[in-house]
Design an enzyme around this catalytic site. Structure first.
Site, PDB file in Angstrom:
ATOM      1  N   ALA A   1     -15.682  14.594 -13.001  1.00  0.00           N
ATOM      2  CA  ALA A   1     -16.154  14.243 -11.657  1.00  0.00           C
ATOM      3  C   ALA A   1     -15.351  13.080 -11.102  1.00  0.00           C
ATOM      4  CB  ALA A   1     -17.633  13.879 -11.715  1.00  0.00           C
TER       5      ALA A   1
ATOM      6  N   ASN B   1     -20.545  16.701 -12.975  1.00  0.00           N
ATOM      7  CA  ASN B   1     -21.636  15.769 -12.654  1.00  0.00           C
ATOM      8  C   ASN B   1     -21.207  14.911 -11.472  1.00  0.00           C
ATOM      9  OD1 ASN B   1     -24.025  16.016 -14.117  1.00  0.00           O
ATOM     10  ND2 ASN B   1     -23.171  14.999 -15.920  1.00  0.00           N
TER      11      ASN B   1
ATOM     12  N   SER C   1     -27.047  21.577 -16.560  1.00  0.00           N
ATOM     13  CA  SER C   1     -27.561  20.781 -17.678  1.00  0.00           C
ATOM     14  C   SER C   1     -27.732  21.638 -18.920  1.00  0.00           C
ATOM     15  CB  SER C   1     -28.901  20.147 -17.328  1.00  0.00           C
ATOM     16  OG  SER C   1     -29.378  19.429 -18.448  1.00  0.00           O
ATOM     17  N   GLY C   2     -27.540  20.984 -20.059  1.00  0.00           N
ATOM     18  CA  GLY C   2     -27.756  21.667 -21.326  1.00  0.00           C
ATOM     19  C   GLY C   2     -26.611  21.405 -22.294  1.00  0.00           C
ATOM     20  N   GLY C   3     -25.667  20.574 -21.858  1.00  0.00           N
ATOM     21  CA  GLY C   3     -24.555  20.231 -22.738  1.00  0.00           C
ATOM     22  C   GLY C   3     -23.686  21.443 -23.036  1.00  0.00           C
TER      23      GLY C   3
ATOM     24  N   LYS D   1     -29.754  17.178  -9.994  1.00  0.00           N
ATOM     25  CA  LYS D   1     -29.184  16.965 -11.331  1.00  0.00           C
ATOM     26  C   LYS D   1     -29.155  15.467 -11.666  1.00  0.00           C
ATOM     27  CE  LYS D   1     -27.174  17.716 -15.305  1.00  0.00           C
ATOM     28  NZ  LYS D   1     -26.363  16.668 -15.738  1.00  0.00           N
TER      29      LYS D   1
ATOM     30  N   HIS E   1     -32.547  14.528 -12.600  1.00  0.00           N
ATOM     31  CA  HIS E   1     -32.762  15.082 -13.951  1.00  0.00           C
ATOM     32  C   HIS E   1     -32.243  14.095 -14.990  1.00  0.00           C
ATOM     33  CE1 HIS E   1     -31.058  16.962 -17.554  1.00  0.00           C
ATOM     34  NE2 HIS E   1     -32.055  17.832 -17.503  1.00  0.00           N
ATOM     35  N   ASN E   2     -31.035  13.593 -14.757  1.00  0.00           N
ATOM     36  CA  ASN E   2     -30.448  12.671 -15.727  1.00  0.00           C
ATOM     37  C   ASN E   2     -31.202  11.345 -15.781  1.00  0.00           C
ATOM     38  OD1 ASN E   2     -28.573  14.725 -16.008  1.00  0.00           O
ATOM     39  ND2 ASN E   2     -26.874  13.306 -16.287  1.00  0.00           N
TER      40      ASN E   2
ATOM     41  N   GLU F   1     -34.037  12.022 -17.815  1.00  0.00           N
ATOM     42  CA  GLU F   1     -33.525  12.143 -19.195  1.00  0.00           C
ATOM     43  C   GLU F   1     -33.405  10.743 -19.828  1.00  0.00           C
ATOM     44  OE1 GLU F   1     -29.872  14.584 -19.603  1.00  0.00           O
ATOM     45  OE2 GLU F   1     -28.947  12.874 -20.592  1.00  0.00           O
ATOM     46  N   TYR F   2     -32.862   9.798 -19.070  1.00  0.00           N
ATOM     47  CA  TYR F   2     -32.748   8.420 -19.582  1.00  0.00           C
ATOM     48  C   TYR F   2     -34.134   7.866 -19.903  1.00  0.00           C
ATOM     49  CZ  TYR F   2     -27.811   7.360 -18.285  1.00  0.00           C
ATOM     50  OH  TYR F   2     -26.445   7.303 -18.185  1.00  0.00           O
TER      51      TYR F   2
ATOM     52  N   LYS G   1     -22.675   7.196 -18.973  1.00  0.00           N
ATOM     53  CA  LYS G   1     -21.568   7.605 -18.102  1.00  0.00           C
ATOM     54  C   LYS G   1     -21.859   7.328 -16.643  1.00  0.00           C
ATOM     55  CE  LYS G   1     -19.960  11.284 -21.072  1.00  0.00           C
ATOM     56  NZ  LYS G   1     -21.290  11.863 -21.398  1.00  0.00           N
TER      57      LYS G   1
END
Ligand code: 6PG
Length: 478
Positions: A76, A102, A128-130, A183, A186-187, A190-191, A261
């Site tokens: 990105a 991202n 997402s999902g690696g 997204k 979402h992150n 996630e954090y 990141k």
């Protein structure tokens, strides 16, 4: 031209996504800046489906059926702009460029606008999902024109993860930057999820005296209940892992400085701009940055703390149950805050995001996938105008039932000197929302005193100022 879709940028995420498309029967054109990666992919995985290896940008574009669908999977930032510059001149009106990185949603809005003016659809897609998800089914959050989703949606629905009820974990999120915004949040969530789990671990270790292996078992048990989620599952595995070189628990030999990141930081930055209190996510970002300040931490190591004995075995088990309550209650708050941010973004940018649909596509494939999300989906589906997740009866009942234990855990953490910024911030948010009166009235008084910033009254319309330096009478300032 015979490729259904093309992928340029064949690092792991790009390669895996290309293979996922091919495994679902789509013909995939491949392109990479250096052709070695393209060759390696065809060599190693060519038998998984139909690939067309392109050497040049021109060959790549020529291989794509119209309207062309071209997925960019590069880092990105500037790299994305460079690739767009390279390909856009080769495309025609109606073609679709898909950015699967991202990206910051503001960049996506800019790119979408520029390309729209040239007749090209630009779709910013949160994936997402690696690496594993990209290959076997990610959660996919596309933002862009409704027309572009008509052309792209059916392909995405095929390769996306499926929720337990079979629903594909993708949907048209909304125009321009909506997908990358969702997204990003979402992150952020996630954090927050990761931080709350880390705090639960820290308490079980420091207060209850459990070993990493024992905590792994506790998490495994929690994973069979309402906390059932990918992050709890992998946490148990990480905690159960032993370092081969030393024979010590893996978690004891890893440097305790968390990296990032930047997507969690973006969530908080944007939340500040939108005025949305995402305190749980913010604490998670700050906890990572604090952990990274090695010098500061070393210089502070001698600061005094409390001396409290570790709990005995009998108390420890009861404490673990209370930690589960605190973790679950704090998790409800994190999601409440995250969904509030999506709602605010949607209003500000006119995206008309369906919050129930967002919860639905997070049920599978993504890092925060959890049984819990199905309940968020049904909360929003049954009441799309829900002011907050905490206004949902089921969630408010649950958090109400958890609150005594939650308070007790935070109090114990404070007594033992174990930092729980996530649990504490979540509880403070809950108590602030509940409060009949907040001390914000005093803040307003202070602002009026030193800066004549005025205030509103509870009993009359209008705005007022008290003559603090004079006779302290009140004047109307309307
Ligand atoms: C995902 C992840 C993915 C990536 C994070 C890691 O949804 O698949 O969120 O996007 O692993 O960006 O973020 P940090 O390096 O900031 O922890």
């Amino acid at each position: 031209a015979s490729a259904d879709i093309g992928v340029t940028g064949l690092a792991v995420m790009g390669s895996n996504l290309a293979r996922n498309f091919a495994r679902h029967g789509f013909t995939v054109a491949l392109h990479n800046r250096t052709t070695a990666k393209t060759d390696a992919l065809v060599e190693e995985h060519g038998d998984e489906g139909n690939f067309i290896a392109a050497r040049t940008a021109e060959e790549f574009v020529a291989a794509l059926e119209r309207p062309r669908r071209l997925v960019i999977m590069v880092k990105a930032g500037e790299a994305t702009d460079a690739v767009i510059q390279e390909f856009a001149p080769l495309l025609e009106s109606g073609d679709v460029i898909i950015d699967g990185g991202n990206a910051h949603f503001a960049d996506t809005r800019r790119r979408e606008k520029e390309l729209r003016e040239r007749g090209i659809h630009f779709v910013g897609v949160g994936i997402s999902g690696g690496e594993e998800g990209a290959l076997n089914g990610p959660s996919i959050m596309p933002g862009g024109s409704a027309e572009s989703y008509e052309s792209l949606g059916p392909l995405l629905e095929r390769i996306a993860a499926k929720a337990k009820d079979g629903t594909p974990c993708t949907t048209h999120i909304g125009p321009d930057g909506a997908g990358h915004f969702v997204k990003m949040v979402h992150n952020g969530i996630e954090y927050a999820d990761m931080q709350l789990i880390a705090e639960a671990y820290h308490l079980l270790r420091e207060v209850a005296g459990y070993s990493p292996a024992q905590i792994a078992e506790i998490f495994t048990t929690w994973n069979t209940g309402r906390l059932d989620s990918y992050l709890i599952e992998i946490t148990a595995q990480v905690l159960a892992h032993t370092d081969a070189a030393t024979g010590k628990p893996f978690v004891d030999v890893v440097a305790d400085q968390a990296e990032q990141k930047g997507t969690g930081r973006w969530t908080v930055q944007i939340a500040l701009d939108l005025g949305v209190p995402v305190s749980g996510i913010a604490e998670a970002v700050f906890a990572r940055s604090l952990s990274g300040h090695g010098g500061l931490r070393a210089a502070s190591r001698d600061l005094p703390g409390p001396s409290v004995a570790t709990l005995g075995e009998a108390e420890a088990a009861a404490f673990a149950d209370r930690v589960e309550q605190a973790l679950y209650a704090s998790k409800i708050v994190s999601y409440t805050q995250g969904f509030h941010q999506i709602q605010a973004g949607s209003e500000t940018y006119d995206w008309d995001i369906d919050l129930g649909a967002v919860a639905s596509i997070w049920r599978g494939g993504c890092i925060i996938r959890a049984a819990f999300l199905d309940r968020i989906r049904s909360a929003y589906d049954s009441r799309p105008d829900l002011p907050s997740l905490l206004s949902d009866k089921q969630f408010s009942d649950e958090i109400g039932a958890a609150q005594d234990d939650w308070r007790s855990v935070v109090a114990t953490a404070v007594e033992h000197g174990v930092p729980t910024p996530g649990f504490s911030a979540a509880l403070a948010y809950y108590d602030a929302l509940r409060a009949e009166r907040l001390p914000a009235a005093l803040t307003q008084g202070q602002r009026d005193y030193f800066g004549a910033h005025t205030y509103r009254r509870t009993d009359r319309e209008g705005s007022f100022h008290t003559l603090w330096g004079g006779d302290r009478s009140e004047v109307s300032t309307d």
